[in-house]
Design an enzyme around this catalytic site. Structure first.
Site, mmCIF file in Angstrom:
data_model
loop_
_atom_site.group_PDB
_atom_site.id
_atom_site.type_symbol
_atom_site.label_atom_id
_atom_site.label_comp_id
_atom_site.label_asym_id
_atom_site.label_seq_id
_atom_site.Cartn_x
_atom_site.Cartn_y
_atom_site.Cartn_z
ATOM 1 C CD GLU A 152 17.846 7.174 1.494
ATOM 2 O OE1 GLU A 152 17.203 6.213 1.942
ATOM 3 O OE2 GLU A 152 17.505 7.812 0.480
ATOM 4 C CE LYS A 172 33.340 20.424 -15.881
ATOM 5 N NZ LYS A 172 34.703 20.627 -15.849
ATOM 6 N N PRO A 173 28.887 16.885 -13.671
ATOM 7 C CG PRO A 173 26.720 16.587 -14.504
ATOM 8 C CD PRO A 173 28.163 16.397 -14.861
ATOM 9 C CD GLN A 225 35.018 16.208 -13.161
ATOM 10 O OE1 GLN A 225 35.569 17.300 -13.078
ATOM 11 N NE2 GLN A 225 34.983 15.534 -14.288
ATOM 12 C CB CYS A 283 -7.440 -0.361 6.028
ATOM 13 S SG CYS A 283 -7.668 0.800 7.396
ATOM 14 N N GLY A 307 -10.878 -1.404 2.653
ATOM 15 C CA GLY A 307 -11.393 -2.572 1.929
ATOM 16 C C GLY A 307 -12.270 -3.451 2.809
ATOM 17 C CD GLU A 324 -13.096 8.042 5.585
ATOM 18 O OE1 GLU A 324 -13.196 6.820 5.780
ATOM 19 O OE2 GLU A 324 -12.067 8.574 5.119
ATOM 20 C CG HIS A 327 -2.852 -0.751 6.454
ATOM 21 N ND1 HIS A 327 -3.279 -0.441 5.191
ATOM 22 C CD2 HIS A 327 -3.461 0.121 7.278
ATOM 23 C CE1 HIS A 327 -4.102 0.588 5.234
ATOM 24 N NE2 HIS A 327 -4.243 0.951 6.499
ATOM 25 C CD GLU A 347 -1.281 -2.802 3.313
ATOM 26 O OE1 GLU A 347 -1.902 -3.791 3.767
ATOM 27 O OE2 GLU A 347 -1.754 -1.652 3.274
HETATM 28 N N1 GLN Z 1 -10.594 5.971 5.940
HETATM 29 C C1 GLN Z 1 -10.772 4.823 6.771
HETATM 30 C C2 GLN Z 1 -10.556 5.124 8.235
HETATM 31 O O1 GLN Z 1 -10.007 6.137 8.562
HETATM 32 C C3 GLN Z 1 -9.833 3.708 6.330
HETATM 33 C C4 GLN Z 1 -8.401 4.057 6.531
HETATM 34 C C5 GLN Z 1 -7.444 3.207 5.734
HETATM 35 O O2 GLN Z 1 -7.842 2.526 4.798
HETATM 36 N N2 GLN Z 1 -6.169 3.247 6.080
HETATM 37 O O3 GLN Z 1 -10.928 4.352 9.076
#
Ligand code: GLN
Length: 539
Positions: free
Chosen positions: A152, A201-202, A204, A390, A392, A413, A517, A519
């Protein structure tokens, strides 16, 4: 029905290539169309890979702002990419890799490094052939080993910065043979309300542009808001010299996961069949089952609070919301996701009473951190289902340590420190000083060993798991006694025990958090076990 064995699949060392470009407007579903075509070809039994070329001068997507660009996706081999790769993985149920995303910035960087080290032996370095050759090499590398490789091209044809990619894909046909390349151009056909008609038209003009660059597409996909009369496609065909069978309509549809069915209805399959010389039917059974379950209304609705910092752009957490939705579909419940701004939560944690479960997704920086800690504390103290991803996990450990006696527990952090004895989350070895740099976090797949009999080991059904990562900070294990006193135990670590990878509450019905992660590995047709278990706990 044809005898399956009689079908000669294209299975050789050289893949067939499908190039997907866009005209008129970007953001009209070119990526989803490409991914849907991939899903259909996969359902015909082919090994399909897919790649996105983007003309940005960024080297990767790691430093792009999620509010503007949506979530940063991470491949298993640790590349930070834009969220299209997430769609690709969800539609094709495969793992993209560092070759699957090509940004101009990375290509320029590679060329300039080669030039600086004398690799061009005194020659001038030019967009053609050096840049265009490099694009072609990246395409060949990403497609190696596949039966079909889909590419893509980001943006729309004619964009100043994308021209060399268009030239590269034109040249690619010389390299592998035009018969091994299929060019699909996705154009937008707008509905003009004042005159009550679709304007061609766009489209084309967009086709004229593409022809000007030497590409006559094999398929033109006309994206419209509502189904277009056949005459619209025929008009575009006659004005652009393309056979009318090859100009097809893909109207908007409620869910992206129904696009593969829309593509099948559109007539694209017949063209793909001809291209592959294979008229076997794709096996869409699992897609159909997913679609049926997804469109059904169930007796039970579960309500999830997503504690977010980037509330302005839902794409900022798209893998998380897609993982939750897939888990709800396969658990046969209706799902309501409410986005709660972490900054509004503060001491108002009674806001959370209305929800069955809480998700604290990944994130960076101090803004909203207090609300996330508050949400984790609320979950621990009220036995509310909690899934931490993460950041979380980090905020859950901070919350537990605060309950367990470190009143001012925090993360380095955002201000906690060794000298203040409150750095429950601290920076990983080798990360200090790199905080604002690109491509330097702990990225991609890392294995974890899970504690026997732990909740997570039961959920995964195994004790060694691999998940993708993207972080710079980790749990300071010096505070484990306080974290435990606050109600959380470590249920998974890196194989050498140095990094905390999973924590859970032995008391709560479902309180699980991971430094990873998960997800990124969830699929619509195959929901991730952690997300499934979370949704199950809400029933
Ligand atoms: N900010 C946190 C770290 O760097 C968590 C990173 C995140 O949630 N992807 O460790």
């Amino acid at each position: 029905m044809k005898d399956k064995k009689a079908q000669k699949k294209h299975k050789t060392n050289t893949p067939k290539y499908i190039f997907v470009t866009g005209g008129v407007l970007s953001g009209v579903g070119k990526g989803i169309t490409a991914a849907s075509i991939g899903a259909i070809m996969k359902a015909k039994g082919y090994k399909v890979s897919i790649q996105k070329c983007d003309p940005y001068l960024n080297v990767d997507a790691g430093l792009l702002n999620p509010v503007e660009h949506g979530e940063c996706f991470v491949t298993h081999d640790g590349k930070e990419t834009d969220l299209d790769l997430g769609h690709y993985e969800r539609f094709l149920d495969f793992e993209t890799n560092k070759y699957s995303s090509v940004l101009s910035g990375a290509l320029y960087q590679e060329l300039i490094e080669k030039e600086r080290s004398g690799g061009f032996h005194g020659k001038t370095v030019q967009m053609v052939p050096h840049f265009t050759d490099l694009v072609q090499e990246k395409i060949a590398a990403a497609g190696r080993g596949s039966d079909i490789h889909i590419v893509e091209i980001g943006g729309t044809v004619g964009d100043y910065e994308g021209l060399s990619f268009i030239e590269a894909i034109r040249l690619f046909a010389n390299r592998v043979g035009r018969e091994n390349c299929l060019y699909i151009h996705v154009v937008y056909v707008p509905w003009i309300n004042t005159s009550k008609e679709l304007k061609t038209k766009p489209a084309q003009n967009a086709l004229k542009d593409l022809r000007g660059f030497g590409i006559i597409p094999d398929v033109v996909v006309c994206r419209t808001e509502r189904p277009a009369p056949r005459a619209v496609c025929e008009k575009i065909a006659s004005f652009s010299g393309i056979s009318s069978d090859a100009v097809l309509n893909l109207p908007d549809i409620g869910s992206v996961y129904d696009v593969p069915f829309n593509v099948l209805k559109s007539g694209v399959l017949e063209i793909l069949n001809k291209f592959m010389q294979d008229d076997s039917e794709p096996n869409m059974k699992k897609w159909q089952e997913f679609s049926d379950k997804r469109s059904r209304k169930y007796n039970q609705t579960v309500k999830v609070a997503l504690i977010a910092k980037y509330v302005g752009n839902e794409d900022a957490y798209i893998c998380v919301t897609e993982a939750l939705k897939a888990a709800a579909v396969w658990n046969e419940v209706n799902l309501e996701i409410d986005w709660l701004n972490a900054e509004d939560l503060g001491d108002n944690d009674e806001l959370l009473d209305a929800y069955d479960g809480i998700v604290v997704p990944g994130g960076f920086g101090e803004r909203g951190a207090a609300g996330k800690i508050q949400a984790a504390k609320y979950a621990l103290e009220h036995d509310k289902s909690y899934l931490g991803l993460c950041l979380g996990l980090q905020m859950a450990c901070v919350a537990a340590a605060q309950i367990g006696g470190v009143k001012d527990a925090g993360s380095e952090e955002f201000g906690a420190s060794e000298s203040a004895h409150n750095n429950v989350i601290y920076i990983m070895d080798g990360q200090a000083g790199k905080e604002s740099t690109g491509g330097t976090m702990r990225l991609g797949d890392y294995p974890a060993k899970l504690k026997k009999q732990s909740k997570v080991a039961k959920i995964y059904g195994e004790e060694k798991v691999t998940e993708r990562h993207r972080h710079r900070y980790e749990v300071n294990q010096k505070f484990l006694p306080e974290i435990e006193a606050g109600g959380l135990i470590v249920s998974g670590t890196s194989p050498n025990g140095k990094l905390v990878e999973f924590v859970e509450s032995p008391r709560c019905k479902f309180f699980v958090a991971t430094q990873a992660h998960p997800e990124f590995k969830s699929r619509p047709l195959n929901a991730h076990p952690l997300f499934s278990a979370f949704i199950r706990s809400l029933k």
